[in-house]
Write a protein that holds these residues in place. Structure first.
Motif, PDB file in Angstrom:
ATOM      1  N   THR A 126       5.227  -4.941 -17.736  1.00  0.00           N
ATOM      2  CA  THR A 126       4.066  -4.744 -17.031  1.00  0.00           C
ATOM      3  C   THR A 126       4.113  -3.849 -15.870  1.00  0.00           C
ATOM      4  OG1 THR A 126       3.160  -6.668 -18.206  1.00  0.00           O
ATOM      5  CG2 THR A 126       2.100  -5.922 -16.088  1.00  0.00           C
ATOM      6  N   ARG A 127       5.215  -4.247 -15.017  1.00  0.00           N
ATOM      7  CA  ARG A 127       5.212  -3.815 -13.696  1.00  0.00           C
ATOM      8  C   ARG A 127       5.651  -2.068 -14.016  1.00  0.00           C
ATOM      9  NH1 ARG A 127      10.502  -4.198  -9.340  1.00  0.00           N
ATOM     10  NH2 ARG A 127      10.034  -2.164  -8.747  1.00  0.00           N
ATOM     11  N   LEU A 128       6.653  -1.770 -14.818  1.00  0.00           N
ATOM     12  CA  LEU A 128       6.807  -0.275 -14.813  1.00  0.00           C
ATOM     13  C   LEU A 128       5.866   0.489 -15.361  1.00  0.00           C
ATOM     14  CD1 LEU A 128      10.653  -0.665 -15.435  1.00  0.00           C
ATOM     15  CD2 LEU A 128       9.420  -0.560 -13.303  1.00  0.00           C
ATOM     16  N   VAL A 129       5.071   0.199 -16.458  1.00  0.00           N
ATOM     17  CA  VAL A 129       4.016   0.921 -17.048  1.00  0.00           C
ATOM     18  C   VAL A 129       2.842   0.992 -15.981  1.00  0.00           C
ATOM     19  CG1 VAL A 129       4.501   0.450 -19.149  1.00  0.00           C
ATOM     20  CG2 VAL A 129       2.779  -1.210 -18.086  1.00  0.00           C
TER      21      VAL A 129
ATOM     22  N   ALA B 229      10.350   1.743 -26.552  1.00  0.00           N
ATOM     23  CA  ALA B 229       9.646   2.450 -25.534  1.00  0.00           C
ATOM     24  C   ALA B 229       7.971   2.243 -25.804  1.00  0.00           C
ATOM     25  CB  ALA B 229       9.869   4.011 -25.258  1.00  0.00           C
ATOM     26  N   THR B 230       7.258   2.557 -24.656  1.00  0.00           N
ATOM     27  CA  THR B 230       5.873   2.530 -24.805  1.00  0.00           C
ATOM     28  C   THR B 230       5.233   2.930 -23.613  1.00  0.00           C
ATOM     29  OG1 THR B 230       3.824   1.119 -25.469  1.00  0.00           O
ATOM     30  CG2 THR B 230       5.033   0.180 -23.876  1.00  0.00           C
ATOM     31  N   TRP B 231       3.856   3.162 -23.422  1.00  0.00           N
ATOM     32  CA  TRP B 231       2.977   3.764 -22.760  1.00  0.00           C
ATOM     33  C   TRP B 231       2.047   2.484 -22.157  1.00  0.00           C
ATOM     34  CZ3 TRP B 231       3.580   5.604 -27.433  1.00  0.00           C
ATOM     35  CH2 TRP B 231       3.864   6.747 -27.682  1.00  0.00           C
ATOM     36  N   GLU B 232       1.510   2.748 -20.948  1.00  0.00           N
ATOM     37  CA  GLU B 232       0.476   1.880 -20.350  1.00  0.00           C
ATOM     38  C   GLU B 232      -0.735   1.941 -21.021  1.00  0.00           C
ATOM     39  OE1 GLU B 232      -1.531   1.145 -15.945  1.00  0.00           O
ATOM     40  OE2 GLU B 232      -1.486   3.145 -16.745  1.00  0.00           O
ATOM     41  N   ARG B 233      -1.017   2.897 -21.564  1.00  0.00           N
ATOM     42  CA  ARG B 233      -2.357   2.776 -22.679  1.00  0.00           C
ATOM     43  C   ARG B 233      -2.009   2.001 -23.856  1.00  0.00           C
ATOM     44  NH1 ARG B 233      -0.925   4.887 -27.322  1.00  0.00           N
ATOM     45  NH2 ARG B 233       0.268   6.800 -27.161  1.00  0.00           N
ATOM     46  N   ALA B 234      -0.852   1.711 -24.358  1.00  0.00           N
ATOM     47  CA  ALA B 234      -0.728   1.093 -25.361  1.00  0.00           C
ATOM     48  C   ALA B 234      -0.327  -0.471 -24.961  1.00  0.00           C
ATOM     49  CB  ALA B 234       0.483   1.472 -26.339  1.00  0.00           C
ATOM     50  N   TRP B 235       0.417  -0.701 -24.023  1.00  0.00           N
ATOM     51  CA  TRP B 235       0.847  -1.953 -23.460  1.00  0.00           C
ATOM     52  C   TRP B 235      -0.496  -2.605 -23.081  1.00  0.00           C
ATOM     53  CZ3 TRP B 235       4.720  -4.990 -24.379  1.00  0.00           C
ATOM     54  CH2 TRP B 235       4.937  -6.229 -23.553  1.00  0.00           C
ATOM     55  N   ASP B 236      -1.504  -1.845 -22.586  1.00  0.00           N
ATOM     56  CA  ASP B 236      -2.607  -2.795 -22.194  1.00  0.00           C
ATOM     57  C   ASP B 236      -3.258  -3.515 -23.243  1.00  0.00           C
ATOM     58  OD1 ASP B 236      -2.909  -1.740 -19.664  1.00  0.00           O
ATOM     59  OD2 ASP B 236      -4.239   0.108 -19.913  1.00  0.00           O
ATOM     60  N   HIS B 237      -2.868  -3.248 -24.529  1.00  0.00           N
ATOM     61  CA  HIS B 237      -3.480  -4.049 -25.725  1.00  0.00           C
ATOM     62  C   HIS B 237      -2.613  -5.352 -26.260  1.00  0.00           C
ATOM     63  CE1 HIS B 237      -6.580  -1.122 -26.472  1.00  0.00           C
ATOM     64  NE2 HIS B 237      -5.685  -0.089 -26.540  1.00  0.00           N
TER      65      HIS B 237
ATOM     66  N   GLU C 171      14.587 -18.154 -10.073  1.00  0.00           N
ATOM     67  CA  GLU C 171      14.247 -19.141 -10.901  1.00  0.00           C
ATOM     68  C   GLU C 171      14.617 -18.342 -12.527  1.00  0.00           C
ATOM     69  OE1 GLU C 171      13.744 -22.221 -10.019  1.00  0.00           O
ATOM     70  OE2 GLU C 171      13.379 -21.389  -8.044  1.00  0.00           O
ATOM     71  N   ASN C 172      14.603 -19.236 -13.426  1.00  0.00           N
ATOM     72  CA  ASN C 172      14.987 -18.999 -14.870  1.00  0.00           C
ATOM     73  C   ASN C 172      13.166 -18.525 -15.506  1.00  0.00           C
ATOM     74  OD1 ASN C 172      15.028 -19.530 -18.151  1.00  0.00           O
ATOM     75  ND2 ASN C 172      16.748 -18.514 -17.445  1.00  0.00           N
ATOM     76  N   MET C 173      13.314 -17.430 -15.843  1.00  0.00           N
ATOM     77  CA  MET C 173      11.727 -17.002 -16.228  1.00  0.00           C
ATOM     78  C   MET C 173      11.773 -17.353 -17.741  1.00  0.00           C
ATOM     79  SD  MET C 173      10.469 -13.808 -14.133  1.00  0.00           S
ATOM     80  CE  MET C 173       8.888 -13.699 -14.987  1.00  0.00           C
ATOM     81  N   GLY C 174      13.105 -16.953 -18.440  1.00  0.00           N
ATOM     82  CA  GLY C 174      12.999 -17.072 -19.787  1.00  0.00           C
ATOM     83  C   GLY C 174      12.882 -15.435 -20.317  1.00  0.00           C
ATOM     84  N   LEU C 175      13.600 -15.270 -21.344  1.00  0.00           N
ATOM     85  CA  LEU C 175      13.125 -13.632 -21.775  1.00  0.00           C
ATOM     86  C   LEU C 175      11.900 -13.014 -21.994  1.00  0.00           C
ATOM     87  CD1 LEU C 175      14.961 -11.247 -22.661  1.00  0.00           C
ATOM     88  CD2 LEU C 175      14.932 -11.914 -25.079  1.00  0.00           C
ATOM     89  N   ALA C 176      11.042 -13.930 -22.548  1.00  0.00           N
ATOM     90  CA  ALA C 176       9.718 -13.502 -22.734  1.00  0.00           C
ATOM     91  C   ALA C 176       8.944 -13.205 -21.515  1.00  0.00           C
ATOM     92  CB  ALA C 176       9.087 -14.499 -23.585  1.00  0.00           C
ATOM     93  N   GLU C 177       8.957 -14.024 -20.839  1.00  0.00           N
ATOM     94  CA  GLU C 177       8.200 -13.751 -19.356  1.00  0.00           C
ATOM     95  C   GLU C 177       8.831 -12.932 -18.613  1.00  0.00           C
ATOM     96  OE1 GLU C 177       5.106 -15.075 -18.960  1.00  0.00           O
ATOM     97  OE2 GLU C 177       5.396 -16.035 -21.033  1.00  0.00           O
ATOM     98  N   SER C 178       9.942 -12.745 -18.627  1.00  0.00           N
ATOM     99  CA  SER C 178      10.841 -11.665 -17.886  1.00  0.00           C
ATOM    100  C   SER C 178      10.372 -10.349 -18.370  1.00  0.00           C
ATOM    101  CB  SER C 178      12.280 -11.669 -17.883  1.00  0.00           C
ATOM    102  OG  SER C 178      13.112 -11.221 -17.344  1.00  0.00           O
ATOM    103  N   VAL C 179      10.615 -10.258 -19.708  1.00  0.00           N
ATOM    104  CA  VAL C 179      10.054  -8.833 -20.401  1.00  0.00           C
ATOM    105  C   VAL C 179       8.670  -8.330 -20.208  1.00  0.00           C
ATOM    106  CG1 VAL C 179       9.951  -7.588 -22.707  1.00  0.00           C
ATOM    107  CG2 VAL C 179      11.823  -8.933 -22.314  1.00  0.00           C
ATOM    108  N   ILE C 180       7.773  -9.424 -20.330  1.00  0.00           N
ATOM    109  CA  ILE C 180       6.454  -8.941 -20.095  1.00  0.00           C
ATOM    110  C   ILE C 180       6.148  -8.693 -18.517  1.00  0.00           C
ATOM    111  CG2 ILE C 180       4.324 -10.024 -20.106  1.00  0.00           C
ATOM    112  CD1 ILE C 180       5.096 -11.959 -22.487  1.00  0.00           C
TER     113      ILE C 180
END
Length: 301
Positions: free
Chosen positions: A88-91, A157-165, A75-84
């Protein structure tokens, strides 16, 4: 032993752009050491199905990386939901991530810059985001890299500890701003960041990036940036989801690796003023704006 951050590459329906993005990523000196995850969004309409399938056909030939995994959305998630979802999965799995979209050409040293910075500032809670893009700043006498408040979305780029916010709820974010914070957030009213927030609330955009920047800003975070860009966006040709046709943000990519990183964890005041100066004059004179408008109208006929 150094563990290199995986790349999350988000693609949709632009085969030529995707091909160029992959070509330049593959030329990075750390490509062979890097895992590549490609998130291919599903078609929004039947008319876009052909281009989506063309993108997916070329992805099957992606090589030159430590590994390549293609995630095809039905399905089409749209860019925003796809990125989020992808970030989230990779961090979660790798604790860090490098993010590209399908319209970015990079320097051979872009991945090196990201990994060096990720390792250097891994435990610095205040550093939340590493950007690779920078405006063409006139009389640029800034250090090779510096800290700044705003987050750029063209290669980061970012880390899990930052993306958690990361806070996706626009109402929660907007409640955190008063007049003073709105001014600081919008670079002393030189950039329409607050308008982007209001437009998101009204349903006029679906930007993940403005919510990510707002999350960083409200947390008192900083972003690392190069003084000369390590990426250029090739999507300002009318093909992008959120981009029109203009050359305001075109840059010449830095051909050299970044060797100098800031030791003091604080926003660089000179860099802030240089960026504010660029933003205040970026659209040029009235005549230049009219010429740009007429050019866009001709291209859209």
């Amino acid at each position: 032993m150094q563990i290199f951050a995986p790349i999350a590459l988000f693609v949709y329906n632009r085969p030529k752009h995707t091909e160029r993005t992959l070509k330049f990523l593959k030329q990075n000196e750390l490509a062979a050491e890097t895992r590549l995850f490609i998130f291919s969004d599903g078609a929004k309409t039947p008319e876009e199905e052909e281009n989506v399938m063309e993108v997916r056909a070329l992805l099957k030939h992606a090589d030159g990386f430590k590994s390549v995994e293609i995630i095809e959305r039905k399905e089409n998630m749209g860019l925003a939901e796809s990125v989020i979802a992808g970030v989230t999965r990779l961090v979660r799995d790798y604790k860090q991530v490098i993010v590209f979209e399908d319209d970015l050409v990079s320097s051979p040293y872009t991945l090196t810059y990201f990994n060096d910075a990720l390792n250097r500032y891994r435990k610095e809670e205040k550093v939340m985001h590493i950007g690779a893009y920078m405006y063409h700043l006139k009389e640029n006498k800034l250090p090779e890299s510096f800290f700044y408040r705003a987050a750029t979305s063209w290669g980061w780029a970012t880390w899990e500890r930052a993306w958690d916010h990361f806070e996706p709820d626009i109402d929660k974010l907007m409640k955190g701003f008063d007049a003073k914070k709105r001014a600081g957030f919008s670079i002393d009213h030189q950039m329409n960041f607050w308008k982007q927030m209001k437009d998101f609330k009204k349903g006029k955009n679906n930007s993940w990036a403005i919510r990510w920047y707002a999350s960083i800003f409200l947390k008192g975070g900083l972003t690392l940036n190069p003084s000369q860009s390590l990426v250029n966006n090739i999507g300002h040709d009318g093909t992008g989801v959120h981009s029109g046709i203009n050359d305001i943000y075109n840059v010449i990519i830095n051909p050299k690796p970044i060797k100098v990183f800031p030791k003091v964890i604080a926003e660089d005041k000179e860099a802030y003023e240089a960026i504010k100066g660029f933003l205040s004059t970026r659209k040029g004179s009235f005549v230049e704006r009219v010429k740009r408008y007429l050019k866009e109208m001709r291209l859209f006929r």
